[in-house]
Write a protein that holds these residues in place. Structure first.
Motif, PDB file in Angstrom:
ATOM      1  N   UNK A   6      29.602   2.716  20.424  1.00 41.83           N
ATOM      2  CA  UNK A   6      31.035   2.914  20.238  1.00 41.83           C
ATOM      3  C   UNK A   6      31.838   1.669  20.599  1.00 41.83           C
ATOM      4  N   UNK A   7      31.370   0.902  21.564  1.00 42.86           N
ATOM      5  CA  UNK A   7      32.048  -0.358  21.893  1.00 42.86           C
ATOM      6  C   UNK A   7      31.905  -1.364  20.751  1.00 42.86           C
ATOM      7  N   UNK A   8      30.723  -1.441  20.163  1.00 43.87           N
ATOM      8  CA  UNK A   8      30.513  -2.342  19.022  1.00 43.87           C
ATOM      9  C   UNK A   8      31.375  -1.884  17.847  1.00 43.87           C
ATOM     10  N   UNK A   9      31.477  -0.583  17.627  1.00 48.09           N
ATOM     11  CA  UNK A   9      32.314  -0.053  16.553  1.00 48.09           C
ATOM     12  C   UNK A   9      33.775  -0.420  16.775  1.00 48.09           C
ATOM     13  N   UNK A  10      34.233  -0.316  17.998  1.00 52.30           N
ATOM     14  CA  UNK A  10      35.618  -0.658  18.291  1.00 52.30           C
ATOM     15  C   UNK A  10      35.896  -2.147  18.192  1.00 52.30           C
ATOM     16  N   UNK A  11      34.900  -2.954  18.469  1.00 52.95           N
ATOM     17  CA  UNK A  11      35.075  -4.406  18.436  1.00 52.95           C
ATOM     18  C   UNK A  11      35.022  -4.956  17.013  1.00 52.95           C
ATOM     19  N   UNK A  12      34.030  -4.546  16.244  1.00 53.12           N
ATOM     20  CA  UNK A  12      33.819  -5.119  14.919  1.00 53.12           C
ATOM     21  C   UNK A  12      34.422  -4.296  13.787  1.00 53.12           C
ATOM     22  N   UNK A  13      34.876  -3.072  14.069  1.00 58.44           N
ATOM     23  CA  UNK A  13      35.542  -2.204  13.089  1.00 58.44           C
ATOM     24  C   UNK A  13      34.682  -1.925  11.857  1.00 58.44           C
ATOM     25  N   UNK A  14      33.375  -1.757  12.051  1.00 57.05           N
ATOM     26  CA  UNK A  14      32.480  -1.375  10.956  1.00 57.05           C
ATOM     27  C   UNK A  14      32.592   0.122  10.707  1.00 57.05           C
ATOM     28  N   UNK A  21      23.361   0.109  10.208  1.00 56.98           N
ATOM     29  CA  UNK A  21      22.598  -0.996   9.633  1.00 56.98           C
ATOM     30  C   UNK A  21      22.780  -2.293  10.404  1.00 56.98           C
ATOM     31  N   UNK A  22      24.009  -2.551  10.839  1.00 58.02           N
ATOM     32  CA  UNK A  22      24.296  -3.764  11.617  1.00 58.02           C
ATOM     33  C   UNK A  22      23.483  -3.789  12.910  1.00 58.02           C
ATOM     34  N   UNK A  23      23.467  -2.679  13.632  1.00 60.85           N
ATOM     35  CA  UNK A  23      22.721  -2.636  14.885  1.00 60.85           C
ATOM     36  C   UNK A  23      21.221  -2.718  14.659  1.00 60.85           C
ATOM     37  N   UNK A  24      20.723  -2.093  13.602  1.00 59.15           N
ATOM     38  CA  UNK A  24      19.301  -2.220  13.291  1.00 59.15           C
ATOM     39  C   UNK A  24      18.936  -3.663  12.970  1.00 59.15           C
ATOM     40  N   UNK A  25      19.814  -4.369  12.275  1.00 64.06           N
ATOM     41  CA  UNK A  25      19.578  -5.783  11.984  1.00 64.06           C
ATOM     42  C   UNK A  25      19.576  -6.612  13.268  1.00 64.06           C
ATOM     43  N   UNK A  26      20.513  -6.343  14.165  1.00 59.14           N
ATOM     44  CA  UNK A  26      20.562  -7.065  15.445  1.00 59.14           C
ATOM     45  C   UNK A  26      19.277  -6.836  16.227  1.00 59.14           C
ATOM     46  N   UNK A  27      18.813  -5.596  16.288  1.00 56.30           N
ATOM     47  CA  UNK A  27      17.561  -5.301  16.993  1.00 56.30           C
ATOM     48  C   UNK A  27      16.388  -6.017  16.347  1.00 56.30           C
ATOM     49  N   UNK A  28      16.358  -6.079  15.016  1.00 54.65           N
ATOM     50  CA  UNK A  28      15.279  -6.767  14.317  1.00 54.65           C
ATOM     51  C   UNK A  28      15.298  -8.256  14.620  1.00 54.65           C
ATOM     52  N   UNK A  29      16.475  -8.877  14.580  1.00 54.09           N
ATOM     53  CA  UNK A  29      16.583 -10.308  14.852  1.00 54.09           C
ATOM     54  C   UNK A  29      16.219 -10.650  16.292  1.00 54.09           C
ATOM     55  N   UNK A  30      16.444  -9.706  17.198  1.00 53.99           N
ATOM     56  CA  UNK A  30      16.105  -9.927  18.605  1.00 53.99           C
ATOM     57  C   UNK A  30      14.654  -9.558  18.919  1.00 53.99           C
ATOM     58  N   UNK A  31      13.913  -9.077  17.916  1.00 54.49           N
ATOM     59  CA  UNK A  31      12.532  -8.612  18.105  1.00 54.49           C
ATOM     60  C   UNK A  31      12.444  -7.529  19.166  1.00 54.49           C
TER      61      UNK A  31
END
Length: 64
Positions: A6-14, A21-31
């Motif tokens: 919810x903090x990421x949603x409030x910050x980036x307004x996705x 999808x954005x968070x899954x991509x972040x997790x993938x990039x961070x391994x």
């Protein structure tokens, strides 16, 4: 995890589907072997969880 999403949603307004999808991509990039909550789970928690955070003001320094 819900508060962080919810903090990421409030910050980036996705939108919620895009946020998943954005968070899954972040997790993938961070391994990191994690998956984001689904958008339906996030939308159900929106009313139950209250998140307080401050976004920095570009013109003046604010404190929370």
């Amino acid at each position: 995890m819900v508060e962080t999403v919810l903090m990421v949603e409030g910050t980036f307004k996705h939108p919620l589907r895009g946020l998943e999808g954005f968070l899954n991509l972040v997790f993938t990039l961070m391994n990191v072997p994690l998956e984001s909550l689904t958008y339906t789970c996030i939308s159900k928690r929106l009313t139950a969880v209250e998140v307080q955070y401050c976004l920095p003001n570009r013109r003046a320094v604010t404190t929370c």
